[in-house]
Design a protein around this motif. Sequence first.
Motif, PDB file in Angstrom:
ATOM      1  N   LYS A  10       0.784  -1.184  -0.027  1.00  0.00           N
ATOM      2  CA  LYS A  10      -0.039   0.079   0.175  1.00  0.00           C
ATOM      3  C   LYS A  10       0.877   1.160   0.038  1.00  0.00           C
ATOM      4  O   LYS A  10       0.633   2.273  -0.764  1.00  0.00           O
ATOM      5  N   LEU A  11       1.923   1.377   0.902  1.00  0.00           N
ATOM      6  CA  LEU A  11       2.849   2.409   0.522  1.00  0.00           C
ATOM      7  C   LEU A  11       3.518   2.539  -0.635  1.00  0.00           C
ATOM      8  O   LEU A  11       3.815   3.606  -1.082  1.00  0.00           O
ATOM      9  N   ASP A  12       3.772   1.262  -1.073  1.00  0.00           N
ATOM     10  CA  ASP A  12       4.410   1.258  -2.390  1.00  0.00           C
ATOM     11  C   ASP A  12       3.711   2.051  -3.502  1.00  0.00           C
ATOM     12  O   ASP A  12       4.169   3.079  -4.253  1.00  0.00           O
ATOM     13  N   ASP A  13       2.659   1.754  -3.424  1.00  0.00           N
ATOM     14  CA  ASP A  13       1.488   2.445  -4.444  1.00  0.00           C
ATOM     15  C   ASP A  13       1.320   3.819  -4.087  1.00  0.00           C
ATOM     16  O   ASP A  13       1.351   4.546  -4.884  1.00  0.00           O
ATOM     17  N   THR A  60      10.547  -2.594  -4.887  1.00  0.00           N
ATOM     18  CA  THR A  60      11.837  -1.846  -4.695  1.00  0.00           C
ATOM     19  C   THR A  60      12.305  -1.220  -5.891  1.00  0.00           C
ATOM     20  O   THR A  60      12.979  -0.228  -5.970  1.00  0.00           O
ATOM     21  N   GLU A  61      12.547  -2.337  -6.884  1.00  0.00           N
ATOM     22  CA  GLU A  61      13.346  -1.784  -8.281  1.00  0.00           C
ATOM     23  C   GLU A  61      12.509  -0.558  -8.645  1.00  0.00           C
ATOM     24  O   GLU A  61      13.083   0.445  -9.217  1.00  0.00           O
ATOM     25  N   LYS A  62      11.060  -0.687  -8.713  1.00  0.00           N
ATOM     26  CA  LYS A  62      10.381   0.375  -9.227  1.00  0.00           C
ATOM     27  C   LYS A  62      10.638   1.657  -8.616  1.00  0.00           C
ATOM     28  O   LYS A  62      10.781   3.086  -9.377  1.00  0.00           O
ATOM     29  N   LEU A  63      10.608   1.722  -7.262  1.00  0.00           N
ATOM     30  CA  LEU A  63      10.877   2.876  -6.393  1.00  0.00           C
ATOM     31  C   LEU A  63      12.140   3.515  -6.876  1.00  0.00           C
ATOM     32  O   LEU A  63      12.463   4.709  -6.813  1.00  0.00           O
ATOM     33  N   HIS A  64      13.203   2.462  -6.991  1.00  0.00           N
ATOM     34  CA  HIS A  64      14.603   3.042  -7.083  1.00  0.00           C
ATOM     35  C   HIS A  64      14.446   3.814  -8.747  1.00  0.00           C
ATOM     36  O   HIS A  64      14.895   5.008  -8.844  1.00  0.00           O
ATOM     37  N   ASP A  65      13.934   3.038  -9.564  1.00  0.00           N
ATOM     38  CA  ASP A  65      13.478   3.748 -10.974  1.00  0.00           C
ATOM     39  C   ASP A  65      12.926   5.190 -10.894  1.00  0.00           C
ATOM     40  O   ASP A  65      13.153   6.053 -11.347  1.00  0.00           O
ATOM     41  N   LEU A  95      16.796   3.454  -0.108  1.00  0.00           N
ATOM     42  CA  LEU A  95      16.313   2.316  -0.450  1.00  0.00           C
ATOM     43  C   LEU A  95      17.029   1.198  -0.423  1.00  0.00           C
ATOM     44  O   LEU A  95      18.229   1.253  -1.024  1.00  0.00           O
ATOM     45  N   ASP A  96      16.831   0.022   0.453  1.00  0.00           N
ATOM     46  CA  ASP A  96      17.599  -1.020   0.001  1.00  0.00           C
ATOM     47  C   ASP A  96      17.649  -1.618  -1.327  1.00  0.00           C
ATOM     48  O   ASP A  96      16.408  -1.743  -2.103  1.00  0.00           O
ATOM     49  N   PRO A  97      18.814  -2.220  -2.021  1.00  0.00           N
ATOM     50  CA  PRO A  97      18.676  -2.761  -3.431  1.00  0.00           C
ATOM     51  C   PRO A  97      17.836  -3.813  -3.252  1.00  0.00           C
ATOM     52  O   PRO A  97      17.666  -4.693  -2.280  1.00  0.00           O
ATOM     53  N   ALA A  98      17.018  -3.973  -4.431  1.00  0.00           N
ATOM     54  CA  ALA A  98      16.109  -5.337  -4.505  1.00  0.00           C
ATOM     55  C   ALA A  98      17.189  -6.517  -4.645  1.00  0.00           C
ATOM     56  O   ALA A  98      18.243  -6.622  -5.442  1.00  0.00           O
ATOM     57  N   PRO A  99      16.725  -7.486  -3.928  1.00  0.00           N
ATOM     58  CA  PRO A  99      17.442  -8.683  -4.000  1.00  0.00           C
ATOM     59  C   PRO A  99      17.354  -9.497  -5.368  1.00  0.00           C
ATOM     60  O   PRO A  99      16.430  -9.372  -5.900  1.00  0.00           O
TER      61      PRO A  99
END
Length: 106
Positions: A10-13, A60-65, A95-99
């Motif tokens: 929900k937070l990511d959205d 997480t990758e989407k947030l990084h981008d 942000l932590d890198p995506a595994p």
Amino acid sequence: MHPLFQQIAKLDDQLLAIPYGEELAVPPLLAQRNALLETLLAEPTSPAWVDPLQALGQSTEKLHDRFAHARRRIASEAGETDSHRRFLDTLADSLDPAPSSPPFLA
């Protein structure tokens, strides 16, 4: 699914829905997300978490981008002085890198 995964999703959205130019709304949401991640990672993992963890990694990758744009924008507005560079590097590392693979073996 574990309720923390749902809260993080929900937070990511909410984070991904923040319009460009409104990045000042990001830090409080990002702090909430990080607190939820810490709580989640403090619990023992379960094999049932494989799919939610993969979805979390993709998010997480989407947030990084998405927020790489904000980092570049701040860099262009602030200039590339050394103190600004350190600030921007810290911001980018928030942000932590995506595994790249699941963090556990089932």
